[in-house]
Scaffold this motif. Structure first.
Motif, PDB file in Angstrom:
ATOM      1  N   TYR A 116       0.850  -1.092   0.017  1.00 28.94           N
ATOM      2  CA  TYR A 116       0.091   0.037  -0.193  1.00 28.94           C
ATOM      3  C   TYR A 116       0.801   1.257   0.099  1.00 28.94           C
ATOM      4  CZ  TYR A 116      -4.226  -2.753   0.890  1.00 28.94           C
ATOM      5  OH  TYR A 116      -5.277  -3.760   1.119  1.00 28.94           O
ATOM      6  N   VAL A 117       0.393   2.250  -0.718  1.00 29.54           N
ATOM      7  CA  VAL A 117       1.181   3.563  -0.910  1.00 29.54           C
ATOM      8  C   VAL A 117       0.111   4.697  -0.808  1.00 29.54           C
ATOM      9  CG1 VAL A 117       3.231   2.603  -2.011  1.00 29.54           C
ATOM     10  CG2 VAL A 117       1.708   3.487  -3.413  1.00 29.54           C
ATOM     11  N   VAL A 141       4.243   8.145  -0.137  1.00 28.28           N
ATOM     12  CA  VAL A 141       4.396   7.508   1.102  1.00 28.28           C
ATOM     13  C   VAL A 141       4.097   6.097   1.194  1.00 28.28           C
ATOM     14  CG1 VAL A 141       4.602   9.850   2.205  1.00 28.28           C
ATOM     15  CG2 VAL A 141       2.717   8.176   2.598  1.00 28.28           C
ATOM     16  N   SER A 142       5.016   5.294   2.275  1.00 33.01           N
ATOM     17  CA  SER A 142       4.579   3.968   2.388  1.00 33.01           C
ATOM     18  C   SER A 142       3.271   3.775   3.327  1.00 33.01           C
ATOM     19  CB  SER A 142       5.648   3.170   2.843  1.00 33.01           C
ATOM     20  OG  SER A 142       6.016   3.674   4.284  1.00 33.01           O
ATOM     21  N   TYR A 143       3.009   2.634   3.628  1.00 33.34           N
ATOM     22  CA  TYR A 143       1.875   2.310   4.543  1.00 33.34           C
ATOM     23  C   TYR A 143       2.283   2.821   5.858  1.00 33.34           C
ATOM     24  CZ  TYR A 143      -1.652  -0.570   6.764  1.00 33.34           C
ATOM     25  OH  TYR A 143      -2.719  -1.033   7.739  1.00 33.34           O
ATOM     26  N   THR A 178      12.979  18.091 -11.840  1.00 34.29           N
ATOM     27  CA  THR A 178      13.132  17.014 -12.451  1.00 34.29           C
ATOM     28  C   THR A 178      11.961  17.184 -13.652  1.00 34.29           C
ATOM     29  OG1 THR A 178      13.478  15.680 -10.692  1.00 34.29           O
ATOM     30  CG2 THR A 178      12.651  14.652 -12.613  1.00 34.29           C
ATOM     31  N   PRO A 179      12.315  17.065 -14.833  1.00 35.18           N
ATOM     32  CA  PRO A 179      11.371  16.991 -16.010  1.00 35.18           C
ATOM     33  C   PRO A 179      10.002  16.281 -15.975  1.00 35.18           C
ATOM     34  CG  PRO A 179      13.512  17.006 -17.063  1.00 35.18           C
ATOM     35  CD  PRO A 179      13.668  16.746 -15.513  1.00 35.18           C
ATOM     36  N   PHE A 180       8.985  16.646 -16.471  1.00 33.95           N
ATOM     37  CA  PHE A 180       7.963  16.003 -16.522  1.00 33.95           C
ATOM     38  C   PHE A 180       7.904  14.500 -16.907  1.00 33.95           C
ATOM     39  CE2 PHE A 180       3.778  14.320 -18.113  1.00 33.95           C
ATOM     40  CZ  PHE A 180       3.107  14.458 -16.722  1.00 33.95           C
ATOM     41  N   ASN A 181       8.714  14.373 -17.996  1.00 32.40           N
ATOM     42  CA  ASN A 181       8.371  13.046 -18.610  1.00 32.40           C
ATOM     43  C   ASN A 181       9.523  12.059 -17.918  1.00 32.40           C
ATOM     44  OD1 ASN A 181       7.067  13.853 -20.731  1.00 32.40           O
ATOM     45  ND2 ASN A 181       8.772  14.442 -21.857  1.00 32.40           N
ATOM     46  N   VAL A 182      10.564  12.445 -17.172  1.00 34.00           N
ATOM     47  CA  VAL A 182      11.263  11.826 -16.529  1.00 34.00           C
ATOM     48  C   VAL A 182      10.529  11.385 -14.997  1.00 34.00           C
ATOM     49  CG1 VAL A 182      13.598  11.619 -15.197  1.00 34.00           C
ATOM     50  CG2 VAL A 182      13.715  12.586 -17.646  1.00 34.00           C
ATOM     51  N   ALA A 183       9.962  12.372 -14.676  1.00 38.68           N
ATOM     52  CA  ALA A 183       9.450  12.081 -13.234  1.00 38.68           C
ATOM     53  C   ALA A 183       8.160  11.059 -13.536  1.00 38.68           C
ATOM     54  CB  ALA A 183       8.943  13.316 -12.615  1.00 38.68           C
ATOM     55  N   ARG A 184       7.406  11.164 -14.380  1.00 42.30           N
ATOM     56  CA  ARG A 184       6.292  10.479 -14.663  1.00 42.30           C
ATOM     57  C   ARG A 184       6.843   8.911 -14.617  1.00 42.30           C
ATOM     58  NH1 ARG A 184       3.468   8.250 -19.109  1.00 42.30           N
ATOM     59  NH2 ARG A 184       1.242   8.263 -18.751  1.00 42.30           N
ATOM     60  N   LYS A 185       7.673   8.550 -15.393  1.00 41.16           N
ATOM     61  CA  LYS A 185       8.148   7.300 -15.299  1.00 41.16           C
ATOM     62  C   LYS A 185       8.522   6.540 -14.118  1.00 41.16           C
ATOM     63  CE  LYS A 185       9.929   7.482 -20.191  1.00 41.16           C
ATOM     64  NZ  LYS A 185      10.997   7.400 -20.934  1.00 41.16           N
ATOM     65  N   GLU A 186       9.429   7.618 -13.354  1.00 38.39           N
ATOM     66  CA  GLU A 186       9.600   7.205 -12.012  1.00 38.39           C
ATOM     67  C   GLU A 186       8.714   6.853 -10.949  1.00 38.39           C
ATOM     68  OE1 GLU A 186      13.819   9.795 -11.779  1.00 38.39           O
ATOM     69  OE2 GLU A 186      11.931  10.494 -10.702  1.00 38.39           O
ATOM     70  N   ILE A 187       7.489   7.553 -11.045  1.00 38.31           N
ATOM     71  CA  ILE A 187       6.156   7.684 -10.335  1.00 38.31           C
ATOM     72  C   ILE A 187       5.410   6.206 -10.626  1.00 38.31           C
ATOM     73  CG2 ILE A 187       4.180   8.931  -9.630  1.00 38.31           C
ATOM     74  CD1 ILE A 187       5.606  11.292 -10.169  1.00 38.31           C
ATOM     75  N   LEU A 188       5.294   6.086 -12.012  1.00 40.38           N
ATOM     76  CA  LEU A 188       4.404   4.937 -12.530  1.00 40.38           C
ATOM     77  C   LEU A 188       5.103   3.749 -12.001  1.00 40.38           C
ATOM     78  CD1 LEU A 188       3.066   6.214 -15.929  1.00 40.38           C
ATOM     79  CD2 LEU A 188       2.308   6.584 -13.377  1.00 40.38           C
ATOM     80  N   ILE A 190       6.734   3.228  -9.453  1.00 38.50           N
ATOM     81  CA  ILE A 190       6.375   2.891  -7.919  1.00 38.50           C
ATOM     82  C   ILE A 190       5.104   2.488  -7.791  1.00 38.50           C
ATOM     83  CG2 ILE A 190       6.285   4.126  -5.744  1.00 38.50           C
ATOM     84  CD1 ILE A 190       8.672   6.087  -6.633  1.00 38.50           C
ATOM     85  N   LEU A 191       4.298   3.005  -8.440  1.00 40.12           N
ATOM     86  CA  LEU A 191       2.734   2.737  -8.558  1.00 40.12           C
ATOM     87  C   LEU A 191       2.339   1.410  -8.921  1.00 40.12           C
ATOM     88  CD1 LEU A 191       0.945   6.159  -9.278  1.00 40.12           C
ATOM     89  CD2 LEU A 191       2.038   5.378  -7.170  1.00 40.12           C
ATOM     90  N   ALA A 192       3.126   0.882  -9.888  1.00 46.84           N
ATOM     91  CA  ALA A 192       2.688  -0.434 -10.655  1.00 46.84           C
ATOM     92  C   ALA A 192       2.570  -1.491  -9.435  1.00 46.84           C
ATOM     93  CB  ALA A 192       3.880  -0.722 -11.592  1.00 46.84           C
TER      94      ALA A 192
END
Length: 294
Positions: A116-117, A141-143, A178-188, A190-192
């Motif tokens: 859970y995040v 953030v984590s659980y 951080t540029p949006f395209n780079v940050a988006r890949k990093e965030i997705l 984590i969420l996967a």
């Protein structure tokens, strides 16, 4: 002087003569016994049977090696009945992998089976008068409330309104962001595969240009149990600040310096944990009801 040739014939000893005569006697006895069996017809029938069997097995190649299929069939025919039954296909009464996988797909994730995040994003404005919302900061953030990701993000379009009063973002925060395209890949990344908790999280997914699976999304603004605990109408969307103050007795989003996405994400996770067990049971019962209707 004339040469004298002497032909000496050495007679075998008594032991050699006895041994030789004994061997001859055995051979003669074998021959007599063989003739007797042939006269009675026993030896002749056995030889014919052997020849017929040998010719039958060697039709395909003309040599003395038995045909593999014939040998295998003879071997399998001599096996016990239990060993033959093991080679048969499973009946319909046995469990199949296809049916189990289909049933697993209809089940909702059990609490603890996913990580859970909590996600919270802060937006800035682009375009005329900052009417277009774009991602300016993202925190995950984590659980347990530990920070997994927290970065300022530079939008693709020029920022016309930093919305500092609500977002807490200033011009200097986005200079080396951080540029949006780079940050988006990093965030997705984590969420996967995770259950994502958020408040009005559809807005966060929108600025991320992302759609998370509904069965792995928990929106605290749409949980009637939270509204009931806080004494609010069940179908009304209550702000995160009010829910946190009423249920957790904590003050967030104070002052005029803007919101902290880390603080908001932690508050969202704490609210979800208050009703986690009851909410997950409700979701599981709804899934079972839908599957029964089908």
């Amino acid at each position: 002087m004339s040469q004298i040739m002497i032909n000496a014939v050495c007679k075998p000893s008594k032991q050699e003569r006895a041994k030789k005569s004994k061997g001859n006697y055995k051979h003669e006895r074998f021959q007599r016994r063989r003739q007797f069996l042939q006269s009675k017809g026993f030896l002749k029938d056995k030889q014919n049977q052997w020849k017929k069997k040998k010719n039958k097995n060697n039709k395909y190649n003309g040599n003395y090696k038995a045909k593999p299929s014939a040998v295998f069939s003879q071997f399998t025919c001599n096996l016990p009945s239990t060993s033959i039954e093991l080679t048969q296909k499973p009946t319909s009464s046995l469990p199949s992998f296809a049916s189990s996988s289909q049933s697993d797909q209809t089940q909702r994730p059990v609490p603890g089976s996913y990580k859970y995040v909590a996600l919270d994003c802060e937006m800035v404005g682009s375009g005329p008068k900052g009417c277009q919302s774009e991602l300016g900061r993202c925190s995950v953030v984590s659980y347990d409330g530990d920070v997994i990701y927290d970065k300022f993000i530079k939008p693709c379009n020029p920022v016309t309104d930093f919305r500092t009063r609500w977002s807490g973002i200033k011009y200097k925060d986005l200079v080396n962001a951080t540029p949006f395209n780079v940050a988006r890949k990093e965030i997705l990344k984590i969420l996967a595969g995770k259950v994502v908790v958020g408040h009005a999280i559809r807005n966060d997914f929108k600025v991320l240009m992302y759609f998370h699976p509904r069965e792995q999304t928990r929106d605290t603004s749409e949980i009637p149990l939270l509204n009931k605990k806080g004494g609010f109408p069940e179908n009304q969307n209550i702000s995160l600040k009010k829910l946190t103050k009423t249920i957790l007795n904590k003050d967030i989003q104070k002052g005029k310096c803007g919101h902290s996405s880390v603080e908001d994400a932690r508050a969202t996770m704490e609210l979800y944990k208050v009703v986690e067990s009851d909410w997950e049971q409700t979701l599981a019962s709804q899934t079972v009801g839908q599957s029964n209707e089908k």
